[in-house]
Design an enzyme around this catalytic site. Sequence first.
Site, PDB file in Angstrom:
ATOM      1  N   PRO A   1      -7.390 -31.133 -21.194  1.00 32.63           N
ATOM      2  CA  PRO A   1      -7.480 -30.166 -20.105  1.00 32.63           C
ATOM      3  C   PRO A   1      -7.418 -28.698 -20.543  1.00 32.63           C
ATOM      4  CG  PRO A   1      -5.357 -31.301 -20.083  1.00 32.63           C
ATOM      5  CD  PRO A   1      -6.233 -32.028 -21.053  1.00 32.63           C
ATOM      6  N   ASN A   2      -8.228 -27.923 -19.853  1.00 40.82           N
ATOM      7  CA  ASN A   2      -8.287 -26.462 -20.000  1.00 40.82           C
ATOM      8  C   ASN A   2      -8.976 -25.979 -21.272  1.00 40.82           C
ATOM      9  OD1 ASN A   2      -6.820 -25.851 -17.521  1.00 40.82           O
ATOM     10  ND2 ASN A   2      -5.066 -26.742 -18.558  1.00 40.82           N
TER      11      ASN A   2
ATOM     12  N   ASN B   1      -7.844 -33.455 -29.445  1.00 39.01           N
ATOM     13  CA  ASN B   1      -6.939 -32.388 -29.042  1.00 39.01           C
ATOM     14  C   ASN B   1      -6.593 -32.706 -27.582  1.00 39.01           C
ATOM     15  OD1 ASN B   1      -5.583 -30.144 -28.187  1.00 39.01           O
ATOM     16  ND2 ASN B   1      -7.031 -28.654 -29.062  1.00 39.01           N
TER      17      ASN B   1
ATOM     18  N   HIS C   1      -4.787 -29.157 -33.012  1.00 40.67           N
ATOM     19  CA  HIS C   1      -4.428 -28.111 -32.052  1.00 40.67           C
ATOM     20  C   HIS C   1      -4.910 -26.774 -32.597  1.00 40.67           C
ATOM     21  CE1 HIS C   1      -2.042 -30.853 -29.741  1.00 40.67           C
ATOM     22  NE2 HIS C   1      -1.537 -31.301 -30.877  1.00 40.67           N
TER      23      HIS C   1
HETATM   24  C1  DQA Z   1      -3.311 -26.921 -27.544  1.00 42.76           C
HETATM   25  C2  DQA Z   1      -1.789 -26.693 -27.498  1.00 42.76           C
HETATM   26  C3  DQA Z   1      -1.183 -27.311 -26.255  1.00 42.76           C
HETATM   27  O1  DQA Z   1       0.213 -27.111 -26.218  1.00 42.76           O
HETATM   28  C4  DQA Z   1      -1.793 -26.667 -25.012  1.00 42.76           C
HETATM   29  O2  DQA Z   1      -1.292 -27.290 -23.850  1.00 42.76           O
HETATM   30  C5  DQA Z   1      -3.275 -26.662 -25.036  1.00 42.76           C
HETATM   31  C6  DQA Z   1      -3.979 -26.419 -26.288  1.00 42.76           C
HETATM   32  C7  DQA Z   1      -3.960 -26.219 -28.746  1.00 42.76           C
HETATM   33  O3  DQA Z   1      -5.106 -26.559 -29.052  1.00 42.76           O
HETATM   34  O4  DQA Z   1      -3.361 -25.335 -29.362  1.00 42.76           O
HETATM   35  O5  DQA Z   1      -3.910 -26.766 -23.989  1.00 42.76           O
HETATM   36  O6  DQA Z   1      -3.532 -28.310 -27.687  1.00 42.76           O
END
Ligand code: DQA
Length: 143
Positions: free
Chosen positions: A9-10, A73, A99
């Site tokens: 997500p996001n 990820n 990440h």
């Molecule tokens: C993430 C790190 C996570 O804690 C966060 O919620 C993300 C992105 C990263 O790629 O650094 O959405 O996975």
Amino acid sequence: MKILIINGPNLNMLGIREPDIYGKEDYNSLCKMIKDYADKKGIEVKIYQSNHEGDIVDEIQNAYRRFDGIVINPAAYTHTSVAILDALKAVNIPTVEVHISDVTSREDYRQISFVRKICIKTIQGHGFKGYLEALDLLSETIK
Ligand code: DQA
């Protein structure tokens, strides 16, 4: 060799979302970088992104006997999802956790990773390049 790249997500909001943490490049640039690199290395990649936990579980299940490796990820689901961990355990495909940011130096609630237990390695804090390092690692591991 077929590798499935899963983004949670996001991550589709890259470039807009917290650029100080995740950079100014957008999601399409990330996909292009991965595809160009995979093409050069002769790796077939499918890149999948979803904001929905169950859809990610379905995608992992569908990878069974279809993919040789997974780069994941899970974004925020990293820190919450036993379901994604169980799906990865079920298909038992070599998996690397990526990440973009260095999660270990961030908030307390980001310190737990459920998927880490099943992954051959975690690559974090290397920005978009982390995905390319994960491809290198999987291609060396699988062969
Ligand atoms: C993430 C790190 C996570 O804690 C966060 O919620 C993300 C992105 C990263 O790629 O650094 O959405 O996975």
